[in-house]
Design a protein around this motif. Sequence first.
Motif, short mmCIF file in Angstrom:
data_model
loop_
_atom_site.label_atom_id
_atom_site.label_comp_id
_atom_site.label_asym_id
_atom_site.label_seq_id
_atom_site.Cartn_x
_atom_site.Cartn_y
_atom_site.Cartn_z
N SER A 1 3.43 -54.32 21.25
CA SER A 1 4.24 -53.86 22.38
C SER A 1 4.52 -55.01 23.33
CB SER A 1 3.50 -52.75 23.14
OG SER A 1 4.17 -52.45 24.35
N THR B 1 5.02 -54.36 26.44
CA THR B 1 4.53 -53.91 27.74
C THR B 1 3.06 -53.51 27.66
OG1 THR B 1 5.11 -51.57 27.41
CG2 THR B 1 6.82 -53.02 28.31
N THR C 1 1.51 -51.07 29.39
CA THR C 1 1.26 -49.63 29.39
C THR C 1 1.38 -49.03 28.00
OG1 THR C 1 2.12 -49.48 31.64
CG2 THR C 1 1.91 -47.43 30.42
N PHE C 2 2.43 -49.43 27.26
CA PHE C 2 2.59 -48.86 25.92
C PHE C 2 1.51 -49.37 24.97
CE2 PHE C 2 4.73 -48.37 21.73
CZ PHE C 2 4.85 -46.98 21.77
N GLN D 1 -1.55 -49.88 25.79
CA GLN D 1 -2.70 -49.04 26.08
C GLN D 1 -2.55 -47.64 25.49
OE1 GLN D 1 -5.55 -49.79 27.42
NE2 GLN D 1 -5.27 -51.66 28.63
N ARG D 2 -1.35 -47.08 25.61
CA ARG D 2 -1.12 -45.71 25.16
C ARG D 2 -1.02 -45.62 23.63
NH1 ARG D 2 0.76 -41.69 28.81
NH2 ARG D 2 0.62 -42.39 30.97
N ASP E 1 10.82 -49.43 29.21
CA ASP E 1 9.57 -48.73 28.97
C ASP E 1 9.57 -47.50 29.88
OD1 ASP E 1 6.72 -48.12 29.99
OD2 ASP E 1 6.30 -49.38 28.25
N PRO E 2 9.21 -46.31 29.35
CA PRO E 2 9.28 -45.10 30.19
C PRO E 2 8.34 -45.11 31.37
CG PRO E 2 8.20 -44.64 28.10
CD PRO E 2 8.77 -46.01 27.99
N TRP E 3 7.29 -45.95 31.35
CA TRP E 3 6.36 -46.02 32.46
C TRP E 3 6.61 -47.23 33.35
CZ3 TRP E 3 4.85 -45.30 27.33
CH2 TRP E 3 4.49 -43.98 27.02
N GLU E 4 7.05 -48.32 32.77
CA GLU E 4 7.22 -49.55 33.53
C GLU E 4 8.67 -49.86 33.89
OE1 GLU E 4 5.17 -52.93 31.92
OE2 GLU E 4 3.41 -51.75 31.31
N SER F 1 12.60 -35.32 24.64
CA SER F 1 11.62 -36.41 24.67
C SER F 1 11.63 -37.24 23.40
CB SER F 1 10.21 -35.84 24.89
OG SER F 1 9.86 -34.98 23.81
#
Length: 305
Positions: A107, A109, A111-112, A114-115, A152-155, A250
Amino acid sequence: MVVPEAGLPAAVTIHEVGPRDGLQNESAVVPTEVKAEFVRRLVDAGLGTVETTSFVPAKWVPQLGDAEDLFAQVRDLPADLPVLVPNERGLDRALELGARHVAVFASATETFAQRNLNRSLDAALDMFEPVAARATAEGVRVRGYLSMCFGDPWEGPVDPARVVDVGARLLGMGCAQLSLGDTIGVATPGQVTALLARFAAAGIGADKIAVHFHDTYGQALANTLAALRAGVATVDASAGGLGGCPYAKSATGNLATEDLVWMLTGLGIDTGADLGRLVATSAWMAGHLGRPSPSRTVRALAGER
């Protein structure tokens, strides 16, 4: 009608991901025999590279829990059959079955990472390094997937400098090719051109790069054309646009192989693919999944509505 465009590659390698990336999110487990027939039909349709499965623990991705059985059924087909391996144990399983092309999935990013892998970006790269080293020592080709290259959907928007940095690290550990993923389908052609220019400025040419676009906002073909104009000649695609349910907001589907072949054929670019056989294959698989193919080309040529 064929109308070539100057400056584009004469031929494009389609890296078919339908059997792995396309099916992995299906909630109902597809029988191994159906998956094997899917791979056979794709190869028979002229696709020389068909990513077959992933050697991940079944508890992570139940749909791919039959990796050994599936690969054993298709490994003698006359095609390149890459498989995804998340770690050294996955590599062991792939090598035991004679796989000659593996891929790791990183990844851009934090966050991704980690997820998706439950570890930091740096820790994930540390995990992939021995995988790439061992595979290369065995004469096995290694591909590096890099997800979240544009958004990125979170960042949110992703810094291109970070994408180039992580991509260079994957290539540096032995990956022969880097596939740049627009995982949530937010890229537009200008972003693609700019990112590829960044890679070129870092000394990483288009010959080392593939592109992997999702069609969330209908930009996958436009983004692909931008990549072709920058010299990229390997494009990931999924038969019938598999890779996300078109009825779930989604979920985002991959660029459909048939839509890609239609465009490339019109540009006079050789793919080696038989569009009629691809359409028939995707219509057949859509029947097994119980819903129509999201590919516009499949719908047009197969008479689906």
